[in-house]
Design an enzyme around this catalytic site. Structure first.
Site: not given
Ligand code: PRP
Ligand code: URA
Length: 212
Positions: A206, A203, A111
């Site tokens: 990661d 990501d 989602t």
């Molecule tokens: C990623 C990133 C942001 C978010 C951005 O986190 O670090 O927090 O996605 O996306 P958005 O603007 O669409 O909300 P993620 O949910 O992958 O978690 P992580 O940092 O734990 O990998």
């Molecule tokens: N979160 C990430 O880490 N990378 C993207 O490109 C989008 C969301």
């Protein structure tokens, strides 16, 4: 994209140089982490230009003088877990006394909605300038959720620092929270069907923590 008064793109050749390194898929975890921190330092220098200050007396070897310093206890930085953690040391390099809070959010991969799993904020957060840190501003869902949470806790002066932003995310945050200053170092083209920024860097969590 519309010109939002609360959006600042911190364009600089040094920032572009560092962005090229973290975008490269062959950049290893160690280098990636280092550059994320360096970018956070460079961005903090500019985005805290209006940091609260106070006057203090200083005695030079020659005489007494009044000098301006950063106001004590005036700043909090709030990384959004996980990837925001990668920016913390970079900001603390310039503001070593800043308090650090944490907001845990992850995006549901289907989602793309953010889910909160952790929140620990410094005492008297409502009196501080609060800088939310997240390297990626994609749909904007995570940043909007973090800002709403901070406002519920009484924060009045909130800024957001994201290294790479998509126009969709900037629009969402800028329009939902016109009082929040948004600092990014680049505005990328857009999002793919999985909500990843293009060209982006993949990501961020990661790549910072080496989990994939
Ligand atoms: C990623 C990133 C942001 C978010 C951005 O986190 O670090 O927090 O996605 O996306 P958005 O603007 O669409 O909300 P993620 O949910 O992958 O978690 P992580 O940092 O734990 O990998
Ligand atoms: N979160 C990430 O880490 N990378 C993207 O490109 C989008 C969301």
């Amino acid at each position: 994209m519309k010109n939002y008064k609360n959006v600042f793109i911190l364009d600089h050749p040094l920032i572009r140089h560092k962005l090229a390194i973290i975008r490269n898929k062959d950049t290893d975890t160690k280098k990636f982490r280092e550059i994320i921190q360096e970018l956070a330092t460079l961005m903090a220098y500019e985005s805290f230009k209006d940091v609260p200050t106070q006057e203090i007396e200083v005695e030079t070897p020659l005489e007494k003088t009044t000098q301006t310093v950063v106001k004590e206890n005036s700043i909090a930085i709030i990384p959004i877990l996980r990837a925001g953690l990668g920016m913390v040391e970079g900001v603390l390099t310039l503001f070593p006394a800043a308090k650090v809070g944490h907001i845990g959010l992850y995006r549901n991969e289907e989602t793309l909605e953010p889910h909160e799993y952790y929140c620990k904020l410094p005492a008297n957060i409502e009196d501080k300038v609060v800088m939310v840190l997240d390297p990626m501003l994609a749909t904007g869902g995570s940043s909007v959720a973090a800002i709403e949470l901070l406002k519920k806790r009484g924060c009045k002066k909130i800024k957001l620092m994201s290294i790479i932003a998509a126009p969709e995310g900037v629009k969402k945050v800028a329009e939902s929270h016109p009082d929040v200053e948004i600092y990014v170092s680049t505005l990328d083209r857009g999002l793919n069907e999985h909500g990843y920024i293009l060209p982006g860097l993949g990501d961020a969590g990661d790549r910072i923590f080496g989990t994939k």
